[in-house]
Write a protein that holds these residues in place. Structure first.
Motif, short mmCIF file in Angstrom:
data_model
loop_
_atom_site.label_atom_id
_atom_site.label_comp_id
_atom_site.label_asym_id
_atom_site.label_seq_id
_atom_site.Cartn_x
_atom_site.Cartn_y
_atom_site.Cartn_z
N MET A 44 25.51 37.97 47.93
CA MET A 44 27.53 39.33 47.97
C MET A 44 26.91 40.70 47.19
N SER A 45 27.28 41.38 47.35
CA SER A 45 26.94 43.09 47.19
C SER A 45 28.03 43.49 45.84
N THR A 46 27.68 44.46 45.25
CA THR A 46 28.50 45.32 45.01
C THR A 46 29.75 45.61 45.30
N ALA A 47 29.93 46.08 46.54
CA ALA A 47 31.01 46.80 47.61
C ALA A 47 31.77 45.68 48.07
N GLU A 48 30.95 44.93 48.02
CA GLU A 48 32.19 43.31 48.72
C GLU A 48 33.20 42.85 47.21
N TYR A 49 32.23 43.45 46.39
CA TYR A 49 33.51 43.09 44.57
C TYR A 49 34.52 43.88 44.62
N VAL A 50 33.62 45.20 45.07
CA VAL A 50 34.96 46.66 44.35
C VAL A 50 36.08 46.56 45.61
N SER A 51 35.73 46.26 46.93
CA SER A 51 36.42 45.42 47.95
C SER A 51 37.29 44.68 47.36
N MET A 52 37.51 43.47 46.83
CA MET A 52 38.17 42.18 46.20
C MET A 52 38.94 42.55 45.20
N ARG A 53 38.52 43.75 44.96
CA ARG A 53 38.98 44.22 43.62
C ARG A 53 40.07 45.20 44.16
N ASN A 54 39.89 46.20 44.96
CA ASN A 54 40.66 47.11 44.93
C ASN A 54 42.18 46.54 45.73
N GLU A 55 41.67 45.35 46.48
CA GLU A 55 42.30 45.40 47.83
C GLU A 55 43.62 44.17 48.19
N SER A 78 22.32 38.00 40.55
CA SER A 78 22.50 38.84 41.76
C SER A 78 24.03 38.98 41.31
N ASN A 79 24.26 37.75 41.24
CA ASN A 79 25.76 38.31 41.19
C ASN A 79 26.81 38.47 39.89
N ILE A 80 25.82 38.25 39.20
CA ILE A 80 26.42 38.32 37.45
C ILE A 80 26.22 40.21 37.62
N ALA A 81 25.24 40.56 38.33
CA ALA A 81 24.72 41.73 37.70
C ALA A 81 25.73 42.55 38.50
N VAL A 83 29.00 42.19 40.25
CA VAL A 83 30.43 41.31 39.67
C VAL A 83 30.61 42.35 38.32
N GLN A 84 29.66 42.55 37.08
CA GLN A 84 29.73 43.40 36.37
C GLN A 84 29.73 44.50 36.68
N ALA A 85 28.58 45.00 37.39
CA ALA A 85 28.80 46.10 38.64
C ALA A 85 30.00 46.55 38.75
N PHE A 210 38.32 37.76 52.43
CA PHE A 210 38.06 38.89 52.06
C PHE A 210 37.48 39.89 53.23
N ARG A 211 38.58 40.94 53.91
CA ARG A 211 38.50 41.80 54.07
C ARG A 211 36.51 41.62 54.75
N ILE A 212 35.61 42.42 54.21
CA ILE A 212 34.13 42.73 54.08
C ILE A 212 33.35 41.95 53.81
#
Length: 387
Positions: A44-55, A78-81, A83-85, A210-212
């Motif tokens: 799971m990339s940082t971008a995916e977690y940002v999308s979860m947060r923002n959208e 990697s998930n922990i890092a 998610v924090q990012a 989730f979208r992405i």
């Protein structure tokens, strides 16, 4: 959670006859405050977690850290890092396999050490995910003692603790006190009603989209700030309109997505812990072929989510019989690793085709039973369900 999970197909009276409340949809949608992820979700990339947060308004993510006394989730670090990012709160969970106090302490030491190595920060929650056959075979008093021992040991690592389990197990198979606990229960229709408002969190769907991000995710509504480090959340979605729309969409389709699962191959042998009705179809209102007494051995060939329950099919001399192994929370495509499955660890040079051929499956079947498509990239060290 594969909190399921629940995820493990255990035939108990409590699981088989869990009631699914029919409630009217209101304008107040259950929130997607927290998502839990594991190796089954892949990288799971940082971008995916940002999308979860923002959208979608996600505030916290709880990642699988470990299972039993030997398994370490390869994606935990990697998930922990990531998610924090993304600016989200981070927590972890351990899938419990303990049946004794000594095993509980040993698993807690393993989980705590694994969490430290993966970078889970001190002060985060490291919950015990209690839903496996090992706990199903114990008394409530034994489970309570084991859970207490696990959580006391976890606290020595600087983590806060909690119990994750299904609604049918809470205060039945184990004690989950008010103002504690993360409870999974997937209603037939999601509404503004909060089933577990006296607990820290209510996991209300295992199939959120989730979208992405590919596949289905476990989502929970938080009732207090326990999983956000006891602080007022500073996570601010950048698109509040999208959050409102996406939450309502998730509520509307949460059960429908689970109910529309396809049959998947599941060759297993069950020994019934209680008497179970064998039906003519995957419906509790269908005719009863017979009542199978406790102790009966049942061999199955396929499984499906249908009508709020997880069903398995039994080949018979004149057709098939169908029996429920529990509520729809015993998911199929997105089952957690706590379920009884055979796994294959991806090696360098492997592909969907080579792994499928080696295990007598089609690529599509292999990918779908792991919650992925044949176009999803797989990585060395990743575990795939092959049986």
């Amino acid at each position: 959670m594969n909190k399921y999970k629940l995820k493990a197909p255990i035939l108990t009276a409590g699981a088989i006859f869990m009631a699914f409340l029919m409630v009217n949809v209101t304008s107040n949608a259950a929130r997607m405050d927290m998502v839990d992820v594991s190796n089954n979700n892949g990288y799971m990339s940082t971008a995916e977690y940002v999308s979860m947060r923002n959208e979608f308004g996600v505030k916290a993510v709880t990642v699988k850290i470990s299972e039993g006394g030997t398994y370490k989730d390869p994606y935990a670090a990697s998930n922990i890092a990531n998610v924090q990012a993304a600016g989200l709160y981070i927590n972890g969970y351990h899938f419990a396999r303990y049946a004794t106090k000594a095993q509980a302490i040993a698993e807690a030491d393993f989980a705590g050490q694994t969490a430290k190595a993966a970078g889970l920060p001190v002060g985060a929650v490291l919950a015990t995910d209690v839903e496996a056959e090992e706990q199903n075979n114990q008394s409530k008093a034994t489970n309570d003692a084991n859970n207490k021992a696990f959580m006391q040991e976890i606290e020595k690592f600087g983590y806060r603790t909690d119990i994750y389990t299904s609604g049918s197990w809470a205060n039945n198979k184990m004690t989950v006190k008010s103002k504690t606990g993360w409870i999974a229960a997937y209603p037939y229709v999601v509404s503004g009603k909060n089933w577990y408002s006296n607990n820290h969190a209510w996991q209300w769907s295992p199939t959120a989209k989730f979208r992405i991000s590919y596949g289905g995710f476990d989502v929970s509504q938080l009732n207090d700030n326990y999983y956000t480090a006891g602080q007022k959340s500073t996570v601010k979605p950048t698109n509040k309109g999208a959050v409102k729309v996406n939450n309502k969409k998730a509520n509307k389709h949460a059960y429908k997505k689970s109910a529309s699962s396809k049959w998947i191959k599941e060759t297993k042998t069950y020994t019934l812990n209680t008497a179970v009705k064998l039906h003519t179809s995957t419906s509790t209102s269908s005719n009863t072929i017979t009542i199978l007494p406790a102790g009966t051995t049942v061999k199955t060939d396929q499984a499906i989510i249908q009508g709020g329950y997880r069903w398995v099919r039994q080949p018979r001399f004149n057709g098939y019989g169908y029996l429920a192994t529990g509520p729809a929370s015993n998911t199929l495509e997105y089952v957690k690793s706590g379920a009884t499955h055979t796994y294959y660890t991806v090696k360098s040079g492997d592909s969907w085709w080579t792994i499928a051929q080696r295990n007598g499956l089609s690529m599509t079947t292999l990918a779908s039973q792991n919650g992925k498509s044949i176009y999803t990239t797989i990585y060395p060290g990743q575990r795939l369900v092959v049986r």
